[in-house]
Design a protein around this motif. Structure first.
Motif, PDB file in Angstrom:
ATOM      1  N   VAL A  82       0.805  -1.226   0.000  1.00 32.28           N
ATOM      2  CA  VAL A  82       0.000   0.000   0.000  1.00 32.28           C
ATOM      3  C   VAL A  82       0.838   1.276   0.000  1.00 32.28           C
ATOM      4  CG1 VAL A  82      -0.408   0.268   2.492  1.00 32.28           C
ATOM      5  CG2 VAL A  82      -2.176   0.940   0.861  1.00 32.28           C
ATOM      6  N   LEU A  83       1.945   1.292   0.715  1.00 28.30           N
ATOM      7  CA  LEU A  83       2.756   2.522   0.747  1.00 28.30           C
ATOM      8  C   LEU A  83       3.365   2.812  -0.621  1.00 28.30           C
ATOM      9  CD1 LEU A  83       4.419   2.268   4.274  1.00 28.30           C
ATOM     10  CD2 LEU A  83       2.455   3.658   3.563  1.00 28.30           C
ATOM     11  N   LEU A  92      -0.873   3.642  -8.464  1.00 28.00           N
ATOM     12  CA  LEU A  92      -0.593   2.799  -9.624  1.00 28.00           C
ATOM     13  C   LEU A  92       0.264   1.620  -9.168  1.00 28.00           C
ATOM     14  CD1 LEU A  92       0.314   5.487 -12.309  1.00 28.00           C
ATOM     15  CD2 LEU A  92      -1.864   4.279 -12.027  1.00 28.00           C
ATOM     16  N   THR A  93       0.081   0.480  -9.813  1.00 23.91           N
ATOM     17  CA  THR A  93       0.904  -0.688  -9.527  1.00 23.91           C
ATOM     18  C   THR A  93       2.289  -0.495 -10.131  1.00 23.91           C
ATOM     19  OG1 THR A  93       0.290  -1.827 -11.554  1.00 23.91           O
ATOM     20  CG2 THR A  93      -1.149  -2.174  -9.627  1.00 23.91           C
ATOM     21  N   ALA A  94       3.182  -1.434  -9.873  1.00 25.56           N
ATOM     22  CA  ALA A  94       4.514  -1.395 -10.474  1.00 25.56           C
ATOM     23  C   ALA A  94       4.426  -1.438 -11.991  1.00 25.56           C
ATOM     24  CB  ALA A  94       5.361  -2.557  -9.947  1.00 25.56           C
ATOM     25  N   ALA A  95       3.369  -2.042 -12.518  1.00 26.22           N
ATOM     26  CA  ALA A  95       3.153  -2.106 -13.967  1.00 26.22           C
ATOM     27  C   ALA A  95       2.434  -0.863 -14.490  1.00 26.22           C
ATOM     28  CB  ALA A  95       2.359  -3.363 -14.316  1.00 26.22           C
TER      29      ALA A  95
END
Length: 154
Positions: free
Chosen positions: A84-85, A93-96
């Motif tokens: 979450v952090l 946004l996700t890593a993708a």
């Protein structure tokens, strides 16, 4: 200090997934036990219901306490303790670089956690842990009520 610990077990799910769903929570503080459950008659997901259970449990607490929160969802436990952090730092946004799913509930869970001192524990589902089994039963009750409400068009 241990007298001030609230032990919480949560569970959630839906049938089918996605579909109507339910969540359940068992809160224990000293000799007091509170059982909570609810449901969503519209289209929801297992993950949303797994998130609703700890949100509702934490939001029900009326003062700052130490909480030992048990979930059988690695999605919830890893999300709140590991991911979450980074999501927040990356503008949700996700890593993708994709939007985080269930961002509304992650933000609500984050806010609820900030009101308490929460320690997260993963428990294997359907492994005989009494309060986890009870949380599962409560989530099923919530889901059954949601399915009944959906069939009535409520």
């Amino acid at each position: 200090m241990s007298n001030d610990v609230v032990v919480v077990h949560t569970d959630g799910g839906c049938r089918p997934n996605p579909g109507p769903g339910g969540w359940g929570a068992v809160l224990r503080h000293r000799e007091h036990v509170r059982e909570m459950y609810g449901g969503e008659p519209g289209t929801t997901s297992n993950n949303r219901m797994e998130l609703m259970a700890p949100i509702m449990a934490l939001e029900a607490l009326t003062r700052r306490v130490v909480v030992h929160l048990h979930t059988d969802s690695t999605y919830v436990r890893n999300g709140i303790t590991k991911w979450v952090l980074g999501w927040e730092r990356n503008g949700w946004l996700t890593a993708a670089k994709q939007p985080v799913k269930n961002v509304d509930l992650w933000q609500r869970l984050q806010a609820a956690c900030a009101q308490h001192e929460v320690e997260w524990f993963w428990v294997k589902g359907h492994s005989g842990v009494a309060d986890n089994e009870l949380a599962d039963e409560l989530a099923t009750r919530g889901m059954q009520e949601a399915i009944a409400a959906a069939s009535l068009g409520v």
